[in-house]
Motif scaffolding. Structure first.
Motif, PDB file in Angstrom:
ATOM      1  N   VAL A 168      43.113  48.184  38.927  1.00  0.00           N
ATOM      2  CA  VAL A 168      41.828  48.200  38.234  1.00  0.00           C
ATOM      3  C   VAL A 168      41.569  46.809  37.681  1.00  0.00           C
ATOM      4  N   PHE A 169      40.376  46.277  37.929  1.00  0.00           N
ATOM      5  CA  PHE A 169      39.938  45.148  37.116  1.00  0.00           C
ATOM      6  C   PHE A 169      38.500  45.408  36.709  1.00  0.00           C
ATOM      7  N   SER A 170      38.250  45.191  35.434  1.00  0.00           N
ATOM      8  CA  SER A 170      37.032  45.663  34.794  1.00  0.00           C
ATOM      9  C   SER A 170      36.189  44.498  34.302  1.00  0.00           C
ATOM     10  N   ARG A 171      34.883  44.651  34.406  1.00  0.00           N
ATOM     11  CA  ARG A 171      33.991  43.622  33.875  1.00  0.00           C
ATOM     12  C   ARG A 171      34.056  43.568  32.355  1.00  0.00           C
ATOM     13  N   SER A 172      34.337  44.699  31.735  1.00  0.00           N
ATOM     14  CA  SER A 172      34.351  44.782  30.276  1.00  0.00           C
ATOM     15  C   SER A 172      35.694  45.316  29.804  1.00  0.00           C
ATOM     16  N   GLY A 173      35.969  45.105  28.538  1.00  0.00           N
ATOM     17  CA  GLY A 173      37.208  45.615  27.971  1.00  0.00           C
ATOM     18  C   GLY A 173      37.296  45.264  26.503  1.00  0.00           C
TER      19      GLY A 173
ATOM     20  N   GLY B 270      44.447  47.518  33.349  1.00  0.00           N
ATOM     21  CA  GLY B 270      44.061  46.617  34.430  1.00  0.00           C
ATOM     22  C   GLY B 270      43.753  45.231  33.907  1.00  0.00           C
ATOM     23  N   GLY B 271      42.999  44.487  34.687  1.00  0.00           N
ATOM     24  CA  GLY B 271      42.631  43.132  34.309  1.00  0.00           C
ATOM     25  C   GLY B 271      41.125  42.965  34.291  1.00  0.00           C
ATOM     26  N   THR B 272      40.701  41.711  34.280  1.00  0.00           N
ATOM     27  CA  THR B 272      39.270  41.433  34.224  1.00  0.00           C
ATOM     28  C   THR B 272      38.994  40.121  34.945  1.00  0.00           C
ATOM     29  N   TRP B 273      37.734  39.767  35.054  1.00  0.00           N
ATOM     30  CA  TRP B 273      37.383  38.475  35.621  1.00  0.00           C
ATOM     31  C   TRP B 273      36.416  37.768  34.687  1.00  0.00           C
TER      32      TRP B 273
ATOM     33  N   LEU C 264      46.424  34.410  26.481  1.00  0.00           N
ATOM     34  CA  LEU C 264      46.910  34.312  25.111  1.00  0.00           C
ATOM     35  C   LEU C 264      46.445  35.487  24.258  1.00  0.00           C
ATOM     36  N   CYS C 265      45.370  36.148  24.676  1.00  0.00           N
ATOM     37  CA  CYS C 265      44.869  37.323  23.954  1.00  0.00           C
ATOM     38  C   CYS C 265      45.502  38.622  24.455  1.00  0.00           C
ATOM     39  N   GLY C 266      46.465  38.513  25.364  1.00  0.00           N
ATOM     40  CA  GLY C 266      47.181  39.705  25.804  1.00  0.00           C
ATOM     41  C   GLY C 266      46.706  40.296  27.106  1.00  0.00           C
ATOM     42  N   VAL C 267      45.779  39.626  27.800  1.00  0.00           N
ATOM     43  CA  VAL C 267      45.287  40.125  29.092  1.00  0.00           C
ATOM     44  C   VAL C 267      45.786  39.157  30.165  1.00  0.00           C
ATOM     45  N   PRO C 268      46.914  39.440  30.803  1.00  0.00           N
ATOM     46  CA  PRO C 268      47.516  38.455  31.706  1.00  0.00           C
ATOM     47  C   PRO C 268      46.863  38.367  33.073  1.00  0.00           C
ATOM     48  N   TYR C 269      46.121  39.405  33.485  1.00  0.00           N
ATOM     49  CA  TYR C 269      45.591  39.447  34.850  1.00  0.00           C
ATOM     50  C   TYR C 269      44.090  39.185  34.832  1.00  0.00           C
ATOM     51  N   SER C 270      43.691  37.993  35.273  1.00  0.00           N
ATOM     52  CA  SER C 270      42.270  37.660  35.305  1.00  0.00           C
ATOM     53  C   SER C 270      42.049  36.507  36.270  1.00  0.00           C
TER      54      SER C 270
END
Length: 240
Positions: free
Chosen positions: A36-41, A49-52, A75-81
């Motif tokens: 999953v990668f999401s536009r929002s979070g 999942g991650g984001t872009w 650094l904010c805890g979201v490693p996958y982007s």
């Protein structure tokens, strides 16, 4: 429910959408890992999942912003982007597209994408030279796949992002903390993307240790600065 102001739930809505997607995939295919990668979070998105980067502007400033966004999210805890290679809303030059492509090959999420109004984003749309160099970047990405899998495992176990600022191991170093144009991929690689048009070499600020240019084999001692070659066909990557 109890009612209230939409602003109380605005950010949580994106988080819950990512959670719903993750849990739905788990239910539909219990034996497979969801992607999953999401536009929002919101805080906690990394559990699902991650984001872009969203609709980053096409241009050299947008290229630089792409790196800042990935570093900040890590650094904010979201490693996958990762960003939209080439930017979302414009027509990049062949050079800009290639330099963006080369950077993104070393980021967790690697994809070309744009608005329908912005034209095609396949590498062959930018000519045979760009296609040749893009192929080399893809092959290097493929070669590093076991390393990316290791970084994914470490991110899950420890929270450490794939993409780390160069001061990651020495946060007290003020010179490294001012460096925003390069990054560590894990602890072993230092990636120095080309963020300016026409550049064929660039200065890299090195953390402590002995660093080897992966293309030439030349060694550099850190901490300090080094001027390294950055021809159109590659961006500088150093290993220690």
């Amino acid at each position: 429910g109890r009612g209230g102001d939409h602003r109380e739930a605005h950010n949580v809505y994106g988080l819950c959408m990512a959670r719903a997607g993750y849990e739905g995939l788990r239910a539909a295919a219990p034996g497979e890992r969801p992607f999953v990668f999401s536009r929002s979070g919101w805080a906690g998105l990394q559990r699902y999942g991650g984001t872009w980067s969203g609709d980053v502007a096409t241009g050299w400033p947008g290229l630089r912003a792409s790196l800042s966004l990935v570093l900040g999210l890590g650094l904010c805890g979201v490693p996958y982007s990762g960003p939209d290679v080439g930017g979302f809303d414009g027509s990049p030059s062949p050079e800009l597209f290639l330099r963006w492509f080369q950077l993104a090959a070393y980021l967790p999420l690697f994809r070309t994408h744009a608005s329908l109004r912005a034209g095609r984003r396949e590498p062959w749309e930018f000519g045979p030279e760009v296609l040749e160099h893009a192929r080399a970047a893809l092959l290097e990405r493929r070669r590093l796949l076991p390393y990316f899998v290791t970084l994914a495992h470490l991110a899950r176990r420890t929270g450490a992002p794939y993409v780390r600022p160069v001061w990651w191991n020495t946060p007290e170093d003020r010179a490294l903390r001012d460096c925003g144009d390069a990054f560590l991929l894990g602890d072993a690689l230092l990636v120095a993307p080309v963020l300016l048009p026409g550049a064929e070499r660039r200065t890299v600020r090195l953390p402590r240790g002995r660093w080897y240019d992966t293309a030439t084999g030349r060694a550099y001692e850190g901490p300090g600065k080094a001027v390294v070659e950055a021809p159109l066909g590659r961006i500088p990557v150093l290993a220690r």
